[in-house]
Design a protein around this motif. Structure first.
Motif, PDB file in Angstrom:
ATOM      1  N   ARG A   1       0.824  -1.218   0.000  1.00  0.00           N
ATOM      2  CA  ARG A   1       0.000   0.000   0.000  1.00  0.00           C
ATOM      3  C   ARG A   1       0.851   1.258   0.000  1.00  0.00           C
ATOM      4  NH1 ARG A   1      -1.878   2.033   4.741  1.00  0.00           N
ATOM      5  NH2 ARG A   1      -1.782  -0.004   5.719  1.00  0.00           N
ATOM      6  N   LEU A   2       1.864   1.303   0.846  1.00  0.00           N
ATOM      7  CA  LEU A   2       2.730   2.484   0.906  1.00  0.00           C
ATOM      8  C   LEU A   2       3.533   2.649  -0.387  1.00  0.00           C
ATOM      9  CD1 LEU A   2       3.969   2.350   4.603  1.00  0.00           C
ATOM     10  CD2 LEU A   2       2.233   3.875   3.607  1.00  0.00           C
ATOM     11  N   GLY A   3       3.998   1.534  -0.944  1.00  0.00           N
ATOM     12  CA  GLY A   3       4.744   1.611  -2.199  1.00  0.00           C
ATOM     13  C   GLY A   3       3.885   2.135  -3.338  1.00  0.00           C
ATOM     14  N   LEU A   4       2.657   1.654  -3.447  1.00  0.00           N
ATOM     15  CA  LEU A   4       1.763   2.129  -4.504  1.00  0.00           C
ATOM     16  C   LEU A   4       1.371   3.586  -4.292  1.00  0.00           C
ATOM     17  CD1 LEU A   4      -0.471  -1.031  -4.940  1.00  0.00           C
ATOM     18  CD2 LEU A   4       1.136  -0.075  -6.618  1.00  0.00           C
ATOM     19  N   ALA A   5       1.113   3.954  -3.055  1.00  0.00           N
ATOM     20  CA  ALA A   5       0.763   5.352  -2.770  1.00  0.00           C
ATOM     21  C   ALA A   5       1.930   6.270  -3.143  1.00  0.00           C
ATOM     22  CB  ALA A   5       0.389   5.523  -1.296  1.00  0.00           C
ATOM     23  N   TRP A   6       3.144   5.863  -2.822  1.00  0.00           N
ATOM     24  CA  TRP A   6       4.323   6.670  -3.145  1.00  0.00           C
ATOM     25  C   TRP A   6       4.514   6.766  -4.655  1.00  0.00           C
ATOM     26  CZ3 TRP A   6       7.051  10.374  -1.363  1.00  0.00           C
ATOM     27  CH2 TRP A   6       8.291  10.686  -1.912  1.00  0.00           C
ATOM     28  N   PHE A   7       4.373   5.656  -5.357  1.00  0.00           N
ATOM     29  CA  PHE A   7       4.511   5.641  -6.807  1.00  0.00           C
ATOM     30  C   PHE A   7       3.539   6.629  -7.451  1.00  0.00           C
ATOM     31  CE2 PHE A   7       3.140   3.998 -10.945  1.00  0.00           C
ATOM     32  CZ  PHE A   7       4.351   3.851 -11.598  1.00  0.00           C
ATOM     33  N   MET A   8       2.284   6.568  -7.054  1.00  0.00           N
ATOM     34  CA  MET A   8       1.273   7.459  -7.636  1.00  0.00           C
ATOM     35  C   MET A   8       1.465   8.899  -7.158  1.00  0.00           C
ATOM     36  SD  MET A   8      -0.485   5.601  -9.728  1.00  0.00           S
ATOM     37  CE  MET A   8      -2.038   6.421 -10.024  1.00  0.00           C
ATOM     38  N   PHE A   9       1.921   9.075  -5.914  1.00  0.00           N
ATOM     39  CA  PHE A   9       2.164  10.419  -5.389  1.00  0.00           C
ATOM     40  C   PHE A   9       3.208  11.158  -6.225  1.00  0.00           C
ATOM     41  CE2 PHE A   9       4.849  13.199  -2.829  1.00  0.00           C
ATOM     42  CZ  PHE A   9       3.925  14.143  -2.417  1.00  0.00           C
ATOM     43  N   LEU A  10       4.259  10.453  -6.619  1.00  0.00           N
ATOM     44  CA  LEU A  10       5.300  11.107  -7.416  1.00  0.00           C
ATOM     45  C   LEU A  10       4.735  11.671  -8.715  1.00  0.00           C
ATOM     46  CD1 LEU A  10       8.295   8.683  -6.882  1.00  0.00           C
ATOM     47  CD2 LEU A  10       7.938  10.935  -5.867  1.00  0.00           C
ATOM     48  N   TRP A  11       3.871  10.915  -9.388  1.00  0.00           N
ATOM     49  CA  TRP A  11       3.253  11.400 -10.624  1.00  0.00           C
ATOM     50  C   TRP A  11       2.323  12.575 -10.335  1.00  0.00           C
ATOM     51  CZ3 TRP A  11       5.259  10.114 -15.063  1.00  0.00           C
ATOM     52  CH2 TRP A  11       5.975   8.930 -15.161  1.00  0.00           C
ATOM     53  N   ALA A  12       1.572  12.496  -9.254  1.00  0.00           N
ATOM     54  CA  ALA A  12       0.649  13.579  -8.899  1.00  0.00           C
ATOM     55  C   ALA A  12       1.416  14.845  -8.508  1.00  0.00           C
ATOM     56  CB  ALA A  12      -0.255  13.137  -7.750  1.00  0.00           C
ATOM     57  N   ALA A  13       2.485  14.688  -7.740  1.00  0.00           N
ATOM     58  CA  ALA A  13       3.268  15.850  -7.314  1.00  0.00           C
ATOM     59  C   ALA A  13       3.892  16.565  -8.509  1.00  0.00           C
ATOM     60  CB  ALA A  13       4.342  15.421  -6.317  1.00  0.00           C
ATOM     61  N   HIS A  14       4.286  15.804  -9.502  1.00  0.00           N
ATOM     62  CA  HIS A  14       4.866  16.432 -10.697  1.00  0.00           C
ATOM     63  C   HIS A  14       3.846  17.289 -11.439  1.00  0.00           C
ATOM     64  CE1 HIS A  14       9.015  15.100 -10.922  1.00  0.00           C
ATOM     65  NE2 HIS A  14       8.607  14.014 -10.289  1.00  0.00           N
ATOM     66  N   LYS A  15       2.575  16.964 -11.314  1.00  0.00           N
ATOM     67  CA  LYS A  15       1.549  17.821 -11.918  1.00  0.00           C
ATOM     68  C   LYS A  15       1.537  19.194 -11.255  1.00  0.00           C
ATOM     69  CE  LYS A  15      -1.613  14.274 -13.550  1.00  0.00           C
ATOM     70  NZ  LYS A  15      -0.878  13.053 -13.245  1.00  0.00           N
ATOM     71  N   VAL A  16       1.800  19.221  -9.962  1.00  0.00           N
ATOM     72  CA  VAL A  16       1.833  20.477  -9.220  1.00  0.00           C
ATOM     73  C   VAL A  16       3.158  21.206  -9.452  1.00  0.00           C
ATOM     74  CG1 VAL A  16       1.736  21.470  -6.894  1.00  0.00           C
ATOM     75  CG2 VAL A  16       0.201  19.597  -7.505  1.00  0.00           C
TER      76      VAL A  16
END
Length: 151
Positions: free
Chosen positions: A16-31
């Motif tokens: 769960r933490l690994g998937l959340a981190w993976f997706m967070f990186l893509w989302a943060a790059h949008k910002v």
């Protein structure tokens, strides 16, 4: 909690933490780089988004990543991130048919698609094992107070 339950809970926490981190990186790059995502939306999806809309999408995705990281509203949050990732797969499907392609410099050009498949498999596993996700806030609340709406 049995030793097997603890192992399952630990494995799912890591997943769960690994998937959340993976997706967070893509989302943060949008910002961080909204112009890049504006270009991608226009050229790949044919959608003209404003910078504000890209910030909104990135913010919603970051929020979902946080919900997944703490493990609350699990069916909705895990499912939403899985659906977002599945959309990415549908946009890049042609690379699955040539996973060993290299460019003129010998760089593998379709390896991200292979990574995308592994991530999608991990999301499916997480969703299938949601009842064993004991070390999540939703799992803890369900065990302690029987509140199913936290799932």
């Amino acid at each position: 909690m049995s030793p097997q339950d603890r192992r399952d809970a630990a494995a799912l926490l890591i997943l769960r933490l690994g998937l959340a981190w993976f997706m967070f990186l893509w989302a943060a790059h949008k910002v961080i780089t909204p112009g890049q995502y504006r270009f991608l939306a226009k050229n790949f999806d044919g959608v003209d988004l404003s910078i504000g809309q890209i910030y909104l999408v990135g913010g919603v995705q970051i929020g979902l990543c946080l919900l997944v990281a703490i493990g609350i509203f699990r069916y909705a949050s895990y499912g939403a991130l899985a659906a977002m990732h599945f959309y990415t797969l549908t946009r890049r499907w042609e690379g699955f048919f040539d996973p060993f392609a290299v460019n003129g410099k010998g760089f593998p050009v379709n390896r991200n698609q292979v990574i995308d498949l592994a991530v999608m498999a991990a999301f499916i596993a997480l969703l299938l094992m949601i009842a064993r996700d004991h070390w999540s806030l939703g799992g803890t609340l369900r065990r302690r107070i029987g509140a199913r709406w936290w799932q």
